[in-house]
Design a protein around this motif. Structure first.
Motif, PDB file in Angstrom:
ATOM      1  N   LYS A 160       0.798   7.849   5.727  1.00 20.72           N
ATOM      2  CA  LYS A 160       1.437   6.657   5.187  1.00 20.72           C
ATOM      3  C   LYS A 160       0.657   6.133   3.994  1.00 20.72           C
ATOM      4  N   LYS A 161       1.285   5.249   3.243  1.00 17.37           N
ATOM      5  CA  LYS A 161       0.678   4.633   2.059  1.00 17.37           C
ATOM      6  C   LYS A 161       0.389   3.182   2.336  1.00 17.37           C
ATOM      7  N   GLN A 162      -0.880   2.783   2.133  1.00 14.29           N
ATOM      8  CA  GLN A 162      -1.254   1.382   2.205  1.00 14.29           C
ATOM      9  C   GLN A 162      -1.473   0.850   0.798  1.00 14.29           C
ATOM     10  N   SER A 163      -1.967  -0.364   0.680  1.00 14.34           N
ATOM     11  CA  SER A 163      -2.012  -1.036  -0.612  1.00 14.34           C
ATOM     12  C   SER A 163      -2.693  -0.222  -1.705  1.00 14.34           C
ATOM     13  N   ASP A 164      -3.876   0.323  -1.432  1.00 16.76           N
ATOM     14  CA  ASP A 164      -4.616   1.040  -2.469  1.00 16.76           C
ATOM     15  C   ASP A 164      -5.015   2.442  -2.040  1.00 16.76           C
TER      16      ASP A 164
ATOM     17  N   LYS B 265     -32.477   4.034 -29.169  1.00 18.72           N
ATOM     18  CA  LYS B 265     -32.333   2.851 -28.330  1.00 18.72           C
ATOM     19  C   LYS B 265     -30.869   2.448 -28.275  1.00 18.72           C
ATOM     20  N   ARG B 266     -30.410   2.138 -27.057  1.00 17.97           N
ATOM     21  CA  ARG B 266     -29.007   1.746 -26.886  1.00 17.97           C
ATOM     22  C   ARG B 266     -28.908   0.561 -25.933  1.00 17.97           C
ATOM     23  N   ASN B 267     -28.051  -0.397 -26.319  1.00 25.21           N
ATOM     24  CA  ASN B 267     -27.722  -1.530 -25.467  1.00 25.21           C
ATOM     25  C   ASN B 267     -26.220  -1.756 -25.571  1.00 25.21           C
ATOM     26  N   TYR B 268     -25.518  -1.683 -24.432  1.00 28.31           N
ATOM     27  CA  TYR B 268     -24.078  -1.926 -24.477  1.00 28.31           C
ATOM     28  C   TYR B 268     -23.614  -2.518 -23.151  1.00 28.31           C
ATOM     29  N   ASN B 269     -22.512  -3.295 -23.238  1.00 30.21           N
ATOM     30  CA  ASN B 269     -21.926  -3.951 -22.080  1.00 30.21           C
ATOM     31  C   ASN B 269     -20.486  -3.476 -21.920  1.00 30.21           C
ATOM     32  N   ASN B 270     -20.007  -3.452 -20.670  1.00 31.06           N
ATOM     33  CA  ASN B 270     -18.654  -3.001 -20.405  1.00 31.06           C
ATOM     34  C   ASN B 270     -17.993  -3.891 -19.367  1.00 31.06           C
ATOM     35  N   PHE B 271     -16.768  -4.307 -19.683  1.00 31.86           N
ATOM     36  CA  PHE B 271     -15.939  -5.077 -18.750  1.00 31.86           C
ATOM     37  C   PHE B 271     -14.832  -4.163 -18.250  1.00 31.86           C
ATOM     38  N   LEU B 272     -14.753  -3.973 -16.914  1.00 32.32           N
ATOM     39  CA  LEU B 272     -13.873  -2.963 -16.329  1.00 32.32           C
ATOM     40  C   LEU B 272     -12.929  -3.609 -15.319  1.00 32.32           C
ATOM     41  N   PRO B 273     -11.710  -3.966 -15.719  1.00 30.91           N
ATOM     42  CA  PRO B 273     -10.759  -4.601 -14.800  1.00 30.91           C
ATOM     43  C   PRO B 273     -10.069  -3.600 -13.886  1.00 30.91           C
ATOM     44  N   TYR B 274      -9.489  -4.137 -12.800  1.00 25.33           N
ATOM     45  CA  TYR B 274      -8.779  -3.319 -11.814  1.00 25.33           C
ATOM     46  C   TYR B 274      -7.662  -4.151 -11.191  1.00 25.33           C
ATOM     47  N   ALA B 275      -6.545  -3.498 -10.844  1.00 24.38           N
ATOM     48  CA  ALA B 275      -5.450  -4.178 -10.155  1.00 24.38           C
ATOM     49  C   ALA B 275      -4.618  -3.157  -9.397  1.00 24.38           C
ATOM     50  N   SER B 276      -4.100  -3.562  -8.223  1.00 29.00           N
ATOM     51  CA  SER B 276      -3.194  -2.704  -7.466  1.00 29.00           C
ATOM     52  C   SER B 276      -2.226  -3.581  -6.678  1.00 29.00           C
ATOM     53  N   PHE B 277      -0.994  -3.075  -6.514  1.00 26.37           N
ATOM     54  CA  PHE B 277       0.047  -3.799  -5.788  1.00 26.37           C
ATOM     55  C   PHE B 277       0.825  -2.804  -4.942  1.00 26.37           C
ATOM     56  N   ASN B 278       1.235  -3.263  -3.760  1.00 28.04           N
ATOM     57  CA  ASN B 278       1.978  -2.401  -2.845  1.00 28.04           C
ATOM     58  C   ASN B 278       3.166  -3.178  -2.277  1.00 28.04           C
ATOM     59  N   TYR B 279       4.345  -2.538  -2.279  1.00 30.48           N
ATOM     60  CA  TYR B 279       5.555  -3.178  -1.770  1.00 30.48           C
ATOM     61  C   TYR B 279       6.287  -2.225  -0.840  1.00 30.48           C
ATOM     62  N   ALA B 280       6.445  -2.622   0.427  1.00 31.73           N
ATOM     63  CA  ALA B 280       7.201  -1.845   1.401  1.00 31.73           C
ATOM     64  C   ALA B 280       8.645  -2.308   1.358  1.00 31.73           C
ATOM     65  N   ILE B 281       9.497  -1.528   0.714  1.00 29.53           N
ATOM     66  CA  ILE B 281      10.898  -1.911   0.547  1.00 29.53           C
ATOM     67  C   ILE B 281      11.559  -2.060   1.906  1.00 29.53           C
ATOM     68  N   ASN B 282      11.355  -1.079   2.772  1.00 32.84           N
ATOM     69  CA  ASN B 282      11.812  -1.120   4.157  1.00 32.84           C
ATOM     70  C   ASN B 282      10.961  -0.131   4.950  1.00 32.84           C
TER      71      ASN B 282
ATOM     72  N   LYS C 251       5.570  -7.123   3.711  1.00 29.49           N
ATOM     73  CA  LYS C 251       6.046  -6.148   2.736  1.00 29.49           C
ATOM     74  C   LYS C 251       5.192  -6.060   1.482  1.00 29.49           C
ATOM     75  N   PHE C 252       4.573  -7.162   1.072  1.00 29.21           N
ATOM     76  CA  PHE C 252       3.914  -7.188  -0.241  1.00 29.21           C
ATOM     77  C   PHE C 252       2.445  -7.562  -0.109  1.00 29.21           C
ATOM     78  N   SER C 253       1.581  -6.778  -0.788  1.00 30.03           N
ATOM     79  CA  SER C 253       0.155  -7.069  -0.834  1.00 30.03           C
ATOM     80  C   SER C 253      -0.375  -6.679  -2.204  1.00 30.03           C
ATOM     81  N   GLY C 254      -1.510  -7.252  -2.581  1.00 25.29           N
ATOM     82  CA  GLY C 254      -2.084  -6.956  -3.893  1.00 25.29           C
ATOM     83  C   GLY C 254      -3.588  -7.129  -3.900  1.00 25.29           C
ATOM     84  N   LYS C 255      -4.204  -6.556  -4.921  1.00 29.94           N
ATOM     85  CA  LYS C 255      -5.650  -6.630  -5.066  1.00 29.94           C
ATOM     86  C   LYS C 255      -6.002  -6.622  -6.545  1.00 29.94           C
ATOM     87  N   ILE C 256      -6.850  -7.532  -6.957  1.00 34.87           N
ATOM     88  CA  ILE C 256      -7.330  -7.572  -8.339  1.00 34.87           C
ATOM     89  C   ILE C 256      -8.849  -7.662  -8.317  1.00 34.87           C
TER      90      ILE C 256
END
Length: 750
Positions: A42-46, A445-462, A415-420
């Protein structure tokens, strides 16, 4: 297990008796009530969830064999596991990353009974809380919880025959008594990794062909020790130690070279001898505190990793003739290429669960790494004007990584769940070299920053239909060896060149999934890679920044960032048991579309450019597209009613596709196995690559007339026999596996 079987027998008898007293309608409802209690896949949210306890495949299998039967997972070499559409699979156990190197992890999975597993989770797009690189996916193994105290273990012996013979043995034991749990493993083996190799490069006027055999003997031994102690009802303390040692002495590469320049053809031999040994030791201390009855908890990790590799190469070149007869020695190169890595890591995670189905996770990690590479390169030229040059280089690299993350997961309804979530990483590094060929290479020499977003959504139609979407962004850092500015010689004018200027690449992934009846699925995936890290072939007559031009045509495989690329895929699949569970099949078929966009004309380590025979500067360009067909099927056929004989039939096919180095031709493999379970013994016979179709061929033709061709036969066709014996109480509660704070660093020691 006996109690469960007895209960099912009594239940069956009760149902049979009830059938005599109830109407047909009542009987149908009773049977349906038993049938639909378990959903195998089966498939869950993520994530995808494979309920092993409800599947007939688990009985008598090892964990590794079971994973190969899991939907979306495959193994093309019987050593590593891959998730469909992903570069790599990272193994977790009970939500914690396994603190083992690749070799010991493979042995652990091959010597762990599958009956101990409750379910397997496949996370194709990991959330912000996971420390994984680039497009890696996660396999999370959930162990059964209701297991009694006692001792259990197993012994495994295997022998494999392809071009050479290989043998391996392992012993593992698990012990639990009240609050104390101990798990240990010791394994070792001996093998020779063999390749038949062909390299062609050049153009119509000047080209080189190198063919020959490469044999790499290996002896290895290693294991792990995990200790887990329950301090209180809500707190645990765990210590894990992993060790692995490898020795590869008398490795040889004998290549016959045919070199044509205009109408003149010469012949030579390149003979390499290599001695390598490596040691990997890591220790991790973990503290876990449960803060409430809802499952909220605090996790603290501290880890230390020490990796040492010593490599000595003797490369000799000889004059030859068309018949391959060895003549005078023309040159000899001695290379001493050590690598020392020390890493200290710390990690803190806190998960807060609320009664309204909301979960908040926050955490951070710190990695401090220092690598020390004191390399030596001595070159002797023989002939009428003998010469000697020495090029030592002491390269030291210091790196500090700070990472912070936060996620919020909410179940809004049945039916509906999400994660950010999001991850923020800060990287500071300094590389110094005391004898670099250029000033730019002496201090990087190296200096760097990274912003890494994430999102997931799950919908059980039936009850039958489910749809989900995920987005993730990740970084891929170069391995520590790639940033050490040394070269590894294959022939006199063909070598690989590392590059300290390589920077981290970025990856953005989107995935849309649809499931029907928890058996049929459709996955659409798009991945965008920025500043791809790869090896780029530059060839021609090198021209240095001061204008000096060499008279010999060279081929250099240079580690560097090479533009951007996109990968798009569409796959449909099925996971189902048929014919009263006599046949269990996983079948996937789909297409992958690759778009490459990169070019390189200057060696980033020396500033050299390359000319062709006409005196024109040339560059390597890959802006091509390809669409490939992918097919994979894993099948287990039960041959008897007692569930003691099993036949395995696995097959994969990958159509030709455009990669960084050119067009890789189609790959395929048919693997067969037969297995017999007899009490605590398991006998298995495996035939791999029966049709001898798993051979790598890459070709690339440039618009400037240059071409490059690679043929690599690693002799994957093999026959293997194995014997496994399980002893003791197989219901022993497993030691709590801990995610090591240094796990994100280990993959970069390759």
């Amino acid at each position: 297990m006996k109690r469960i079987i007895l209960s099912l027998v009594l239940l069956s008898g009760t149902l049979a008796l009830a059938q005599e007293k109830k109407s047909d309608t009542t009987k149908t409802k009773s049977i349906e009530g038993v049938t639909i209690t378990k959903q195998v896949f089966k498939k869950q949210s993520d994530r995808f969830v494979y309920d092993v306890a409800a599947s007939p495949v688990a009985k008598g299998n090892t964990t590794f064999d079971l994973l190969k039967q899991t939907p979306l997972l495959s193994s093309t070499d019987d050593k590593t596991l891959k998730i469909a559409g992903k570069n790599n699979a990272v193994i977790y156990i009970n939500g914690r990353k396994t603190n083992m190197d690749a070799e010991s992890l493979a042995q652990f999975l091959k010597n762990t009974p599958a009956e101990n597993i409750q379910k397997i989770e496949v996370i194709t797009v990991p959330g912000s809380e996971y420390q994984v690189e680039s497009s890696d996916g996660i396999i999370n193994i959930i162990l059964k919880k209701k297991m009694s105290d006692g001792l259990s273990g197993n012994m495994r012996f295997s022998n494999t025959q392809n071009k050479y013979n290989a043998s391996q043995a392992s012993f593992s034991a698990n012990y639990r008594k009240d609050k104390l749990g101990i798990s240990a493993n010791l394994s070792g083996g001996e093998s020779i990794f063999a390749q038949t190799y062909t390299l062609k490069n050049g153009n119509d006027r000047a080209f080189n062909v190198s063919t020959g055999e490469i044999d790499n003997p290996n002896k290895n031994i290693g294991g792990y020790l995990n200790i887990d102690y329950q301090l209180t009802d809500n707190s645990n303390l765990a210590l894990s130690w992993n060790t692995w040692a490898n020795k590869g002495y008398n490795s040889t590469a004998d290549l016959f070279n045919t070199i044509t320049d205009e109408s003149v053809t010469t012949y030579s031999w390149s003979k390499n001898k290599k001695n390598t040994r490596s040691y990997n030791n890591s220790v991790n201390l973990n503290y876990e505190l449960k803060t409430d009855s809802l499952g909220s908890k605090l996790n603290v990790n501290a880890a230390y990793l020490n990796y040492r590799k010593f490599q000595f190469i003797d490369n000799q070149n000889y004059i030859s003739n068309v018949n391959g007869e060895i003549g005078k020695r023309t040159s000899q190169v001695f290379q001493d290429l050590p690598q020392l890595i020390n890493n200290f890591s710390g990690m803190v995670d806190y998960i807060q669960k609320f009664k309204n189905d909301l979960t908040i996770s926050v955490g951070g990690n710190y990695n401090k790494t220092k690598t020390d590479n004191d390399t030596k390169n001595d070159t002797y030229i023989f002939g009428s004007k003998p010469s000697f040059t020495s090029a030592p280089n002491h390269f030291i690299y210091d790196e500090n990584i700070y990472g912070f993350y936060a996620t919020a997961e909410k179940k809004f309804s049945d039916k509906f769940s999400g994660k950010i979530g999001a991850r923020y990483e800060i990287t500071n590094s300094l590389g110094t070299s005391d004898n670099a060929p250029t000033v730019e290479l002496q201090r990087i020499k190296r200096n760097y920053n990274n912003f890494l977003p994430y999102a997931s959504f799950n919908y059980a139609i039936n009850d039958k239909n489910n749809i989900s979407y995920s987005f993730s962004s990740r970084m891929m850092r170069p391995t520590f060896w790639q940033i050490n500015p040394v070269k590894s010689i294959l022939t006199s004018n063909n070598y690989t060149q590392n590059n300290p200027f390589v920077k981290a690449s970025s990856m953005y992934n989107q995935e849309l999934t649809y499931m029907y009846k928890n058996s049929y699925f459709l996955i659409l995936n798009h991945t965008y890679f920025k500043d791809v890290i790869t090896q780029v072939p530059l060839q021609g007559y090198p021209v240095s920044p001061d204008g000096t031009t060499k008279t010999v045509n060279e081929l250099r495989y240079i580690s560097t960032n090479f533009g951007n690329k996109q990968e798009m895929s569409a796959m449909v699949g099925i996971q189902k048991s048929l014919f009263k569970q006599y046949w269990t099949t996983n079948f996937n078929i789909g297409f992958q579309h690759n778009i490459n966009n990169g070019s390189l004309g200057v060696d980033p380590t020396t500033g050299d450019r390359f000319k062709n025979e006409n005196g024109d500067f040339v560059e390597y360009i890959n802006n091509r597209k390809s669409t490939s067909l992918l097919i994979q099927t894993n099948n287990t056929i039960r041959l008897d009613k007692n569930k003691t004989w099993f036949l395995g039939v696995n097959f994969f096919y990958i159509d030709k596709q455009q990669v960084d180095l050119g067009l890789i031709k189609s790959l395929a493999s048919l693997d067969l196995s037969i297995k017999k379970n007899w009490n605590d013994w398991t006998f298995a016979l495996n035939l791999n690559d029966v049709l001898k179709t798993n051979i790598v061929e890459i070709e690339d033709y440039q618009s400037n007339g240059n071409y490059n061709y690679i043929h690599q036969n690693s002799h994957p066709r093999s026959i293997a026999v194995s014997l496994t014996y399980n002893f003791g109480n197989q219901k022993v509660k497993k030691v709590r596996d801990i995610e090591g704070a240094s796990d994100a660093i280990k993959s970069r020691t390759k």
